[in-house]
Design a protein around this motif. Structure first.
Motif, PDB file in Angstrom:
ATOM      1  N   PRO A 187      27.439 -41.563  73.625  1.00 35.78           N
ATOM      2  CA  PRO A 187      27.919 -40.699  72.546  1.00 35.78           C
ATOM      3  C   PRO A 187      26.791 -40.197  71.646  1.00 35.78           C
ATOM      4  O   PRO A 187      26.831 -39.061  71.178  1.00 35.78           O
ATOM      5  CB  PRO A 187      28.885 -41.586  71.757  1.00 35.78           C
ATOM      6  CG  PRO A 187      29.202 -42.734  72.648  1.00 35.78           C
ATOM      7  CD  PRO A 187      28.085 -42.869  73.627  1.00 35.78           C
ATOM      8  N   ASP A 188      25.789 -41.040  71.388  1.00 35.61           N
ATOM      9  CA  ASP A 188      24.674 -40.608  70.546  1.00 35.61           C
ATOM     10  C   ASP A 188      23.895 -39.478  71.215  1.00 35.61           C
ATOM     11  O   ASP A 188      23.465 -38.528  70.558  1.00 35.61           O
ATOM     12  CB  ASP A 188      23.754 -41.784  70.209  1.00 35.61           C
ATOM     13  CG  ASP A 188      23.242 -42.518  71.452  1.00 35.61           C
ATOM     14  OD1 ASP A 188      23.893 -42.459  72.515  1.00 35.61           O
ATOM     15  OD2 ASP A 188      22.190 -43.183  71.345  1.00 35.61           O
ATOM     16  N   ASP A 190      25.176 -37.339  73.471  1.00 32.45           N
ATOM     17  CA  ASP A 190      26.043 -36.161  73.444  1.00 32.45           C
ATOM     18  C   ASP A 190      25.910 -35.420  72.127  1.00 32.45           C
ATOM     19  O   ASP A 190      25.800 -34.182  72.084  1.00 32.45           O
ATOM     20  CB  ASP A 190      27.521 -36.558  73.651  1.00 32.45           C
ATOM     21  CG  ASP A 190      27.782 -37.139  75.034  1.00 32.45           C
ATOM     22  OD1 ASP A 190      26.903 -37.022  75.914  1.00 32.45           O
ATOM     23  OD2 ASP A 190      28.866 -37.725  75.212  1.00 32.45           O
ATOM     24  N   LYS A 191      25.912 -36.166  71.027  1.00 27.31           N
ATOM     25  CA  LYS A 191      25.822 -35.569  69.695  1.00 27.31           C
ATOM     26  C   LYS A 191      24.489 -34.816  69.522  1.00 27.31           C
ATOM     27  O   LYS A 191      24.470 -33.681  69.038  1.00 27.31           O
ATOM     28  CB  LYS A 191      25.954 -36.650  68.623  1.00 27.31           C
ATOM     29  CG  LYS A 191      25.948 -36.119  67.216  1.00 27.31           C
ATOM     30  CD  LYS A 191      26.140 -37.251  66.213  1.00 27.31           C
ATOM     31  CE  LYS A 191      26.088 -36.686  64.811  1.00 27.31           C
ATOM     32  NZ  LYS A 191      26.263 -37.731  63.806  1.00 27.31           N
ATOM     33  N   VAL A 192      23.405 -35.416  69.947  1.00 27.31           N
ATOM     34  CA  VAL A 192      22.085 -34.785  69.810  1.00 27.31           C
ATOM     35  C   VAL A 192      22.000 -33.531  70.677  1.00 27.31           C
ATOM     36  O   VAL A 192      21.516 -32.488  70.241  1.00 27.31           O
ATOM     37  CB  VAL A 192      20.948 -35.775  70.165  1.00 27.31           C
ATOM     38  CG1 VAL A 192      19.608 -35.068  70.314  1.00 27.31           C
ATOM     39  CG2 VAL A 192      20.866 -36.873  69.126  1.00 27.31           C
ATOM     40  N   LEU A 194      24.498 -31.683  71.825  1.00 24.69           N
ATOM     41  CA  LEU A 194      25.380 -30.652  71.261  1.00 24.69           C
ATOM     42  C   LEU A 194      24.716 -29.992  70.048  1.00 24.69           C
ATOM     43  O   LEU A 194      24.819 -28.789  69.856  1.00 24.69           O
ATOM     44  CB  LEU A 194      26.736 -31.241  70.895  1.00 24.69           C
ATOM     45  CG  LEU A 194      27.672 -31.476  72.068  1.00 24.69           C
ATOM     46  CD1 LEU A 194      28.885 -32.320  71.632  1.00 24.69           C
ATOM     47  CD2 LEU A 194      28.122 -30.156  72.671  1.00 24.69           C
ATOM     48  N   GLY A 195      24.024 -30.802  69.254  1.00 27.58           N
ATOM     49  CA  GLY A 195      23.298 -30.252  68.115  1.00 27.58           C
ATOM     50  C   GLY A 195      22.197 -29.313  68.555  1.00 27.58           C
ATOM     51  O   GLY A 195      21.863 -28.352  67.843  1.00 27.58           O
ATOM     52  N   SER A 198      23.000 -25.538  68.678  1.00 30.64           N
ATOM     53  CA  SER A 198      23.085 -24.749  67.450  1.00 30.64           C
ATOM     54  C   SER A 198      21.737 -24.467  66.820  1.00 30.64           C
ATOM     55  O   SER A 198      21.675 -23.952  65.727  1.00 30.64           O
ATOM     56  CB  SER A 198      23.997 -25.450  66.456  1.00 30.64           C
ATOM     57  OG  SER A 198      23.443 -26.696  66.090  1.00 30.64           O
TER      58      SER A 198
END
Length: 199
Positions: A187-188, A190-192, A194-195, A198
């Motif tokens: 999950p960590d 995935d978050k990075v 996905l960031g 942007s």
């Protein structure tokens, strides 16, 4: 035959997996009077044969070649490292790690080959030996490190890969760090990642 014929024959025999070729290839890779480039082809062919029993021959050739400088020696060293990786020889991990961590000039092809070989061997015990190289001054070394860490898939590499993804000065290193992170997952990660969309 001439050098080109000998090189082509060595590689072809390796691709064929012809075990009868092993003694001749062992002799060629270890023969110091032969041009290093020819010996390099024999080293790759030994790797293609896939007989881990041949690893001591490649380790000996690599150790011996590291004592010498000169035309073609880097090619021979890189080929020996690659051959050891193709064989998947775990006993070669300490030697390959030593080669990967040695000081070298900026045009070095040997260190990235040793790092990639460690990835081919696929032993997670290599990760702590490789992590300090993620900030190396040579782009090719950093690129090989992030690719290898991704191939090894060990969670302990995440912090270094996250740092490389966020701040390495080379776009290819950042890209391969992202791929390596995706292979490790979580999950960590995935978050990075996905960031990263942007930015």
């Amino acid at each position: 035959g001439d050098r080109g014929d000998r090189r082509a024959a060595a590689i072809a025999l390796g691709f064929l997996g012809e075990p009868l070729a092993a003694p001749a290839l062992h002799d060629l890779v270890g023969r110091r009077g032969v041009a290093p480039g020819e010996r390099a082809y024999a080293a790759i062919a030994i790797g293609f044969l896939g007989d881990v029993g041949s690893a001591p021959v490649l380790r000996a050739a690599l150790k011996e070649s590291l004592k010498h400088r000169g035309s073609g020696m880097a090619e021979l060293q890189a080929a020996c490292a690659t051959g050891l990786g193709l064989l998947g020889d775990r006993k070669s991990i300490p030697l390959l790690a030593k080669v990967a961590n040695r000081r070298a000039n900026q045009a070095d092809i040997v260190r990235p080959a040793a790092i990639s070989a460690l990835g081919r061997i696929g032993d997670g015990a290599s990760v702590p030996l490789l992590l300090p190289l993620i900030d190396d001054g040579q782009v090719e070394v950093r690129r090989a490190i992030v690719q290898t860490l991704g191939a090894l898939g060990e969670a302990q590499a995440k912090p270094a890969l996250l740092r490389a993804f966020a701040s390495d000065g080379d776009i290819s290193v950042r890209n391969f760090a992202a791929i390596a992170l995706a292979r490790i997952g979580g999950p960590d990660v995935d978050k990075v990642l996905l960031g990263g969309l942007s930015i």
